[in-house]
Design an enzyme around this catalytic site. Structure first.
Site, short mmCIF file in Angstrom:
data_model
loop_
_atom_site.label_atom_id
_atom_site.label_comp_id
_atom_site.label_asym_id
_atom_site.label_seq_id
_atom_site.Cartn_x
_atom_site.Cartn_y
_atom_site.Cartn_z
N GLN A 163 -6.11 85.79 -31.31
CA GLN A 163 -7.45 85.84 -31.88
C GLN A 163 -8.27 86.22 -30.64
OE1 GLN A 163 -8.35 85.61 -35.19
NE2 GLN A 163 -6.18 85.89 -35.00
N HIS A 202 -9.37 89.89 -30.01
CA HIS A 202 -10.13 90.69 -31.03
C HIS A 202 -11.38 90.80 -30.26
CE1 HIS A 202 -8.37 90.93 -34.78
NE2 HIS A 202 -7.93 89.73 -34.83
N GLU A 218 -12.12 79.50 -39.35
CA GLU A 218 -11.49 80.48 -40.24
C GLU A 218 -10.01 80.39 -40.25
OE1 GLU A 218 -11.51 85.70 -39.87
OE2 GLU A 218 -11.75 84.31 -37.93
N HIS A 219 -9.10 80.43 -39.35
CA HIS A 219 -7.66 80.15 -39.32
C HIS A 219 -7.47 78.68 -38.68
CE1 HIS A 219 -8.52 84.35 -38.56
NE2 HIS A 219 -7.66 84.60 -39.53
N ASP A 254 -2.86 87.88 -41.15
CA ASP A 254 -3.50 89.06 -41.06
C ASP A 254 -3.02 90.11 -41.46
OD1 ASP A 254 -5.69 88.18 -39.63
OD2 ASP A 254 -4.84 88.68 -37.40
N HIS A 278 -39.79 78.25 -77.46
CA HIS A 278 -38.56 77.88 -77.72
C HIS A 278 -38.04 77.15 -78.83
CE1 HIS A 278 -38.36 79.47 -73.56
NE2 HIS A 278 -36.91 79.28 -73.52
#
Length: 428
Positions: free
Chosen positions: A255, A258, A323-324, A357, A416
């Site tokens: 990670q 990235h 996230e992970h 991934d 109504h």
């Protein structure tokens, strides 16, 4: 390199990791969006030359069939098989996740139900600057295809020679993408949101991107739907003393490479393990091609946190909402029900985040920056709209008319109530 720290829930850092949209970026993006809305293709051509240093004319913005065919044929058969196998896994997962239409009838003869229909068109942003993310094509286009979206459009920045990376083109062919355009950045988002003479307007925009892309998605939301505002990637590894320091370090670096703002965190109850992971990170960084990016990420947003117990480390997961999440512990399923907030959970030593991934099947487009507390991974459901079906029988309305009219008058909405009562009068 980052060093292990003793930690508790009360002392764990709460720094929010975000690419804050400052006023200058916001101003630039609004200017770009406005320019694309007003000038169309001319703006796309000028902005592509300014930002990507690629000169294209309007006829070159869209990839031709020949370009798509060449991009696919230039990839080796072995790599095409890898992409195809990944696509098969992704398709299989989302076919199982596909919601179904349903209808129910009660004793009064009324029918209630829900019908699922796909959006007509989807635009997918595929990053290609730092790394050409062919996997993102598969992870977004295939769920859209399974949902039944009629027109799937990919936008991605061109390379210096004006072409699109062969891996991205091959993934587009395998996923069944309908159109590919050589545009990136905020201008690509604006083109998808509002349309130009060349680029079609879509109903929804999905896919990750940098702060300019994220800001543009935020600004066009409402005129078009979006999936999420994605931030830099992140991973949290929960590990016990039996886990491999080499494996953990490799996963943290997967990670960290990235983005300098990516976050890689180890939560453990073993100081010995954390210390070994720290040393292993340094060893593996020595020959990592993206070592400078990974090192900056680890130093700015990494962490090796040692808790008094594994149970407290698990509790910290729900605070981080990553996230992970990897569970590299002896009995991972014993902790699964305790985890409330995570985009994707990777269970056991062999479930590397890289499996998700590229290959497993669930989309890798996941909530980041703590948003897993209230949002979900991209899925086939993101490309569907739910429509409620309501059919009241004569008997059902008769039995409930007075209740409905009373409710309407509680809200002081007389028309109504009359819409119900007139039906009862007509029925006499």
């Amino acid at each position: 390199m980052i060093q292990p720290k003793n930690m508790s829930l009360t002392t764990m850092p709460q720094q929010k990791r975000t690419e804050t949209t400052n006023r200058e970026i916001d101003r630039q993006v609004l200017e770009i969006v406005s320019r694309v809305r007003g000038e169309g293709d001319a703006a796309l051509i000028a902005l592509t030359e300014a930002f990507d240093k690629v000169a294209l004319d309007a006829t070159q913005l869209r990839c031709t069939k020949e370009e798509l065919d060449f991009g696919t044929s230039s990839l080796s058969d072995a790599l095409k098989n890898v992409l195809q196998n990944a696509a098969d896994n992704i398709r299989s997962f989302h076919e199982k996740a596909m919601p179904r239409n349903w209808f129910s009838t009660n004793e009064q003869g009324s029918v209630l139900g829900q019908r699922q229909t796909p959006v007509d068109s989807v635009g997918i942003y595929v990053p290609s600057g730092s790394a050409p993310l062919a996997s993102t094509v598969l992870m977004t286009a295939i769920p859209a295809k399974v949902a039944g979206v009629k027109n799937i459009v990919v936008v991605t920045p061109p390379e210096a020679d004006g072409t699109i990376h062969q891996g991205i083109l091959a993934a587009c062919a395998i996923a069944g993408v309908d159109e590919v355009y050589k545009i990136g950045g905020a201008q690509a988002v604006a083109a998808l949101a509002y349309g130009t003479a060349t680029v079609p307007k879509v109903d929804k925009i999905v896919g990750p991107g940098n702060v300019y892309v994220a800001t543009a998605k935020r600004h066009v939301y409402g005129d078009v739907d979006i999936d999420m505002i994605a931030g830099p990637s992140e991973i949290v590894v929960v590990a016990d003393e039996g886990a491999s320091p080499r494996v953990i370090a490799a996963d943290l670096l997967s990670q960290a490479e990235h983005d300098p703002m990516a976050s890689s965190v180890l939560l453990t109850s073993s100081m010995e393990l954390a210390t070994e992971v720290s040393s292993e990170l340094e060893r593996q960084l020595a020959d990592l091609p993206r070592a400078a990016i990974a090192r900056k990420s680890l130093e700015s947003y990494g962490g090796l946190y040692v808790f008094p117990s594994l149970e407290e480390a698990i509790s910290a997961v729900n605070v981080l909402a990553p996230e992970h999440l990897e569970l590299q512990v002896a009995e991972p399923y014993a902790y699964l029900d305790q985890i409330r907030h995570a985009g994707a959970i990777f269970i056991g030593a062999y479930s590397a985040e890289s499996v998700g991934d590229y290959f497993a099947g669930p989309s890798h487009v996941l909530p980041t920056n703590g948003t897993a507390r209230f949002s979900s991974p991209l899925s086939v459901e993101d490309f569907l709209k739910r429509t409620s079906i309501i059919h009241y029988s004569r008997q059902a309305l008769q039995e409930n008319a007075s209740s409905i009219a009373a409710f309407a008058r509680l809200e002081e909405l007389e028309a109504h109530a009359r819409a119900i009562e007139i039906r009862m009068e007509e029925d006499q």
